[in-house]
Write an enzyme that holds these catalytic residues in place. Structure first.
Site, short mmCIF file in Angstrom:
data_model
loop_
_atom_site.label_atom_id
_atom_site.label_comp_id
_atom_site.label_asym_id
_atom_site.label_seq_id
_atom_site.Cartn_x
_atom_site.Cartn_y
_atom_site.Cartn_z
N MET B 21 6.32 65.03 41.92
CA MET B 21 5.91 66.21 41.17
C MET B 21 6.88 67.36 41.38
SD MET B 21 3.31 65.28 39.37
CE MET B 21 2.59 66.83 38.85
N HIS B 138 9.68 71.54 44.18
CA HIS B 138 8.35 70.98 43.95
C HIS B 138 7.57 71.87 42.99
CE1 HIS B 138 4.56 68.95 44.58
NE2 HIS B 138 5.26 68.00 45.17
N HIS B 139 6.82 71.22 42.13
CA HIS B 139 6.04 71.96 41.15
C HIS B 139 5.00 72.86 41.81
CE1 HIS B 139 4.35 72.92 37.32
NE2 HIS B 139 5.15 72.08 36.70
N ALA B 140 4.61 72.52 43.04
CA ALA B 140 3.67 73.38 43.76
C ALA B 140 4.33 74.71 44.13
CB ALA B 140 3.18 72.67 45.02
#
Lengths: 455, 455
Positions: B21, B138-140
């Protein structure tokens, strides 16, 4: 669909992002005389023509790959060789240092479970015009010993031989495929798997519970707590160097000990210096877990991991005198303190990780601080080629093993004999073992000190 | 320890080996005039001096990282810049093709959860003496839009500016650290997280159950089943190319449609040709999910993903005439068929994956074949720099986004405006989308056909 023996599947079941369960190897080659500028391009092209892939390298996990159900291998009928065989280059200035840095990165990433579990990099850009190959195979496919055997199988001791197969090929003719198993065969395989599982599980549970978690089993030695025995992250460092076998042989015969004792003493000296530098040398001597082969010469064919045992060795790192350390080590190895004789070294390693982060349970904060490690470091001496080997005319200068790490064991030293050299590969957790490459300097110092002490 | 909003943590919770992700970006630069042979070595050295790391790039997950408990970020006080910033090289012959091959590999591997969730590669060895940078976040930590904003923040439109920070730095002064939160603050944050979770969960459950799994919600369009809507593996392919914005603008004004309509028609033409080539063109037209920004100009600062919506677009791939396809697309976008207006495009994507492999449950074999995909492909147009940008004198030639894939959506086309160009990045599952690079040729053909049809 052949069922997977539990000795394979356990490496898949315990694998996590932080604990990739593959073994790696870095090979260094000198190009043959007269190699032109297009040598590597041509080599790569020729290799890709080798579409004959050894059956071990053709099998992949049956789907679904991420459930507990993957106890079966299937043949990949659509193998994507361009995926598995990769062309890579070193950035400037193209020293061995850059090669080790790249190797560390490759060794840190997980293999794709939707494909046969291997990758091979052909590496250009070394400033001395040599080339390298890094290969990575999942432990469920083959262990380090088998991987080295496989490598020897594709090499030749004849520099003029040009019939060496690609690293995914095989010199021996592929056995004809067995006929599709009938329902009774499948049942039989299932039963065999269950038996293996049954055979392993009680041992594992016994060791985990009695030895580590409830402290009821007295280990033959008491390993101190060290900075190497901590939970690990997913990133790795890798260092590698060769030493002449003659130097080790010289110390061994002068001191009347085995060559492996000298190797262990080199490691002991290096670890002592490293830990002093890190202000982390424990008072008590470090204990190494040393895999020992129980194979006999007559065992041919594919290696089975179960013919290896594990010894504990007192590394004498509390002694300042190199000769005294060597004597402690030789005595310890002679005593033959066997660790968990029913288990392979890797099973022992797996179980030692239970100590730090119980598998299958959520980590208990502080757990690692409350128990002692069963050993401090794995030092493994794997037999390699006895002669100078060649691969289609390219001279094999070095073959450096990169190993598996697990929680509680942040450092692994694996070495292999290669013609006139001993090739050391050191794998460490990037977070826990800073300045790993200094161990190479310390190994060199340790060997010189041993020579001086036994001159 | 600040709690992590659920909009961040969901990307960590759903990440698996097959579904990394992170978002990626490939930037291509021309060296400044007079750059010597040591330009990149010096650049790298200078960059490593930039130890001022933006707070977003300093935070990492609080331990334990792999349980459902990681709802908190902590600051990494021991950031290892040499780990995150990597020096890499292309193998011979150093074409863009080799660059894309390497980018595919980098984009396929997971980030280390024990460290701040980003990596940047400085890439040498392009045969035209340019250099590249591949970055992965990271998409977070940040979404694609924010990543592009961040990039713009470190660049300058002045070729002589030499004060551009490193990619992990920040031009704007770091806000002073807030005082340590007291127990009431923590409670408040916990409550806020719970509220967000509560806000998302019913929507997610509603969409998952009603829309996809129980087929009760009628989607505004019926997407056909295609080869792109299958479970995916972990390996990626990446292709990238730029087209002059003027050509797209020309078609748009000739046809009286928006530039984005023309871009969608390029993609539609390319997908049609590709699927015909693969003998996999469905009778019914493909449906694209098109993220649309709901941001107003006045929104400054950090982008919040929740200001984006998702539209469904009929790509008209059943039409042979490019002009007819363009008309279908323009009409479809004007109709504004909104998909799940309470959810961001990535949440929609996540939910579309539920269709293929229910999250949290074991995969149901054959499930994918029994349901229709909510859409066939994600086509995303992200605003990039409007002027020609420079980074310490190096000219930014291209900035190509590499996106996230999930089960059921094996292909993603993301493009960004960059000065006078539109830069397309195409990310595909390596297993499901063979010959991905042919889409580049087809995009080029599709644009030429549109120009011819609207001349």
């Amino acid at each position: 669909m052949p069922m997977m023996p539990v000795t394979d599947s356990m490496f898949l079941l315990v694998e996590t992002r932080e604990h990739p369960m593959h073994v790696g190897g870095l090979q260094l080659f000198t190009k043959p005389d007269g190699a032109g500028d297009d040598y590597l391009a041509k080599l790569r092209h020729d290799m890709l023509e080798n579409t004959e892939v050894r059956s071990l390298f053709r099998r992949r996990l049956a789907k679904p790959v991420n459930s507990l159900g993957y106890l079966a291998w299937v043949e990949d009928n659509d193998l994507d060789l361009h995926y598995h065989f990769r062309h890579s280059a070193l950035p400037q200035p193209g020293r061995v240092r850059e090669l080790l840095e790249l190797t560390s990165r490759w060794h840190s990433t997980l293999l794709d479970r939707h494909r046969p579990l291997w990758e091979i990099h052909l590496v250009e850009g070394l400033n001395d015009d040599r080339f390298a190959m890094y290969s990575k195979v999942h432990h469920a496919v083959m262990d380090g010993v088998s991987a080295l055997r496989h490598l020897q199988g594709i090499l030749s001791d004849d520099p003029s031989a040009t019939d060496c197969p690609a690293p995914w090929g095989s010199r021996s003719p592929q056995r004809p495929r067995r006929p599709r198993p009938g329902p009774f065969d499948l049942l039989r395989t299932a039963r065999r798997t269950t038996e293996q599982l049954a055979g392993l599980a009680p041992a594992a549970v016994r060791v985990a519970n009695e030895a580590f978690r409830e402290h009821r089993l007295t280990l033959p030695m008491q390993a101190p707590r060290t900075m190497l025995n901590v939970p690990i992250g997913g990133a790795r460092r890798f260092a590698a160097q060769s030493w002449p076998l003659d130097r080790v042989r010289g110390v061994a015969s002068a001191a009347g000990v085995s060559r492996n004792d000298v190797v262990l003493a080199m490691c002991a000296g290096a670890l002592r210096d490293y830990l002093i530098e890190q202000r982390a040398l424990p008072d008590a001597p470090l204990v190494a877990m040393v895999p020992v082969s129980l194979r006999t010469r007559s065992d041919g064919g594919e290696a089975s991991g179960n013919q290896i045992g594990a010894m504990l060795c007192n590394l004498g790192t509390d002694r300042t005198d190199p000769a005294a350390r060597l004597a402690v080590i030789a005595r310890s190895m002679r005593d033959g303190k066997r660790l968990f004789k029913d288990l392979t070294p890797l099973q022992v390693l797996l179980l030692s990780a239970l100590n730090v982060a119980p598998l299958g349970a959520s980590p208990v904060p502080g757990f690692v601080n409350n128990t002692r490690p069963p050993f401090n470091v794995v030092i493994s001496n794997v037999p390699g080629p006895r002669k100078q080997m060649y691969w289609n005319g390219a001279k094999l200068d070095g073959v450096y093993p990169a190993s598996v790490l697990l929680d509680g064991q942040a450092l692994n030293i694996t070495l292999t004999s290669n013609g006139d050299n001993l090739d050391f590969g050191i794998t460490g957790c990037r977070r826990s073992v800073p300045h790993l490459q200094r161990l190479l300097t310390h190994l060199d110092t340790a060997l010189a000190e041993l020579e001086y002490a036994t001159r």
